[in-house]
Design a protein around this motif. Sequence first.
Motif, PDB file in Angstrom:
ATOM      1  N   ARG A   1       0.808  -1.216   0.000  1.00 51.64           N
ATOM      2  CA  ARG A   1       0.000   0.000   0.000  1.00 51.64           C
ATOM      3  C   ARG A   1       0.842   1.267   0.000  1.00 51.64           C
ATOM      4  O   ARG A   1       0.556   2.215  -0.731  1.00 51.64           O
ATOM      5  CB  ARG A   1      -0.919   0.011   1.238  1.00 51.64           C
ATOM      6  CG  ARG A   1      -1.988  -1.049   1.213  1.00 51.64           C
ATOM      7  CD  ARG A   1      -2.903  -0.901   0.012  1.00 51.64           C
ATOM      8  NE  ARG A   1      -3.498   0.428  -0.081  1.00 51.64           N
ATOM      9  CZ  ARG A   1      -4.109   0.906  -1.150  1.00 51.64           C
ATOM     10  NH1 ARG A   1      -4.183   0.175  -2.242  1.00 51.64           N
ATOM     11  NH2 ARG A   1      -4.651   2.103  -1.146  1.00 51.64           N
ATOM     12  N   THR A   2       1.915   1.278   0.796  1.00 50.25           N
ATOM     13  CA  THR A   2       2.749   2.481   0.891  1.00 50.25           C
ATOM     14  C   THR A   2       4.003   2.393   0.034  1.00 50.25           C
ATOM     15  O   THR A   2       4.652   3.405  -0.187  1.00 50.25           O
ATOM     16  CB  THR A   2       3.181   2.716   2.342  1.00 50.25           C
ATOM     17  OG1 THR A   2       4.051   1.645   2.753  1.00 50.25           O
ATOM     18  CG2 THR A   2       1.972   2.769   3.265  1.00 50.25           C
TER      19      THR A   2
ATOM     20  N   GLU B   1      -3.406   7.580  -5.592  1.00 50.22           N
ATOM     21  CA  GLU B   1      -4.418   6.523  -5.604  1.00 50.22           C
ATOM     22  C   GLU B   1      -5.569   6.927  -6.530  1.00 50.22           C
ATOM     23  O   GLU B   1      -5.946   8.102  -6.590  1.00 50.22           O
ATOM     24  CB  GLU B   1      -4.943   6.265  -4.197  1.00 50.22           C
ATOM     25  CG  GLU B   1      -3.867   5.843  -3.197  1.00 50.22           C
ATOM     26  CD  GLU B   1      -4.443   5.532  -1.826  1.00 50.22           C
ATOM     27  OE1 GLU B   1      -5.447   4.802  -1.781  1.00 50.22           O
ATOM     28  OE2 GLU B   1      -3.895   6.030  -0.825  1.00 50.22           O
TER      29      GLU B   1
END
Length: 544
Positions: free
Chosen positions: A195-196, A286
């Motif tokens: 995710r990061t 995103e």
Amino acid sequence: MNTGEVQQLAENWRILGWKPSPDGRSVAVLRYVEAEPKLQQFYFDLTLLPLDGSPPQVIARRIPQEYGVCFNWSPDSHWLAYTTQERGKQSHLFVVAADGSTEPEDLSDPTVDMQLLGEIEAPRWSLDSTRIYCLAKQGYWEWTIRAHGRTEETTRRYMPLHGKYNVLGWVQSPTTATIHMMRPGYFCVLARNPRTKDTALIEMEISSGHEHIVAELSQCIQWPTCEIEIAHRDESQESEGYLVLQASHHPAEIWRFQWNDQQQERVLSFNPDLSQVAVGTSRLIEYRALDGQPGLAALLLPPTYREGEPIPIIVEVYGGAMNANHLHGFGVTQDVIHGQILVNHGYGLLTPDMPLKDHDPLSQLSRHVLPAIMRLIDQGIADPKRIGLMGQSYGGYSTLALLTQTQIFSAAVACAGTYNLIASYFTLGQVGNDEWLGWCESGQGRMGGSLWEKRPAYIENSPLFYLERVTAPVLLLCGGQDPGAPEQAAAAFIGLRRLKKKVEYRCYQDEGHWSGTWNEASYRDLCGCVLSWFDKHLAPDAGM
């Protein structure tokens, strides 16, 4: 080393992986023997070269691997373990006796997709030669071998990472065949937070699988050197590790980690002069793809960027790649030209994820690219009238393919791309081989069959047949020594010129496939041409 005596062990062998036995009696190599063009698959023979002058001995034949480096000796020199990576099939772990007395034994579970890490990651042994460890995508496998060569005496277990991390490699010295314990009963792996995109060092207890994060860094490991050098202090039982790390704002550097207090510090910069140069920084973007799936993109912003001020954006593409994984790489990308060169000229650089399913890639390319661009426009970062596009290799294909589907781009640069799959299919290699047949049918070309079986697909996925839809000016680049690339670029140039499109073609006669390996004069010229092309066509008044 003491006498300077040289002993020739083999001649005219194609070898990447070679490892001396711990007892010093022989050298094991994975010797390339053949390729299957249709599958783009390479095969190797595991061969022992005795140092006493005895003839070479093949102990395992036709091992499918990507590079021929995934094997290791047991510490007692009695066994070798290796993995297989065959396209379209599950990975397997094999063990074979070094004296050739037994056939290779498959220790894998045929009912389970073990998801072993391939390409360059090799099996690791315990010091007593009774256990073998292999990394998987989200954990690791352990085999306990009570009697070598008898699979019924072997037990296996899988230990997953409980956090949502993707494993990258071991934390240990790159050349050792044994697994390194950071402290008794514990080892460490490198992983990425999906995710990061941060890099994590995760310590795991072998007996229980309990884990804890030693450090999580907004940096990435220098690939493919994704392993670590370990130093010990016997007096205090402390250990420290040294990693080559980079980030979007600094190049590769050596960092030291203290495992006990979890502290880290930079100890060496290879390019100290760059500290005087203003560099851009990255952020994660995103968005929702056109099919509704979540998507991620890496964005590199100029050092002078001010929030709320729209800027020209260059989108670099490569179909099938998870490009946001490069978020913490220095300059994010260096496929056509280095990202920091672009942002120092006032451009933002966007690299979105571009996953592809099997077959018909051309129609899938816009699913992530267009929503990522719209996200930047909505956030006030991108100037919608000043969007550029570029890509190298399959990214060059992706570039021209996208230009046939949308008019959002105001300029494009395609380097070393394939634009006509039919011409690629019939490219003859220098030794009479089918150079690109396998690439088209079952490789990156994703056609799923021969030209006669998939005739419409070959046409529909070749941007050359849809050049009339292109509206953006196109700069075509390639190296003259890149097989097939000059012919592909020339065909696209002729087609675009015939259609009265704005196009320029530059072929660097003595250069190969990737500009990162070109000589300095050629690379400087390429960078200048790319920047001039975007400066000309993305200027505020370019469309007037």
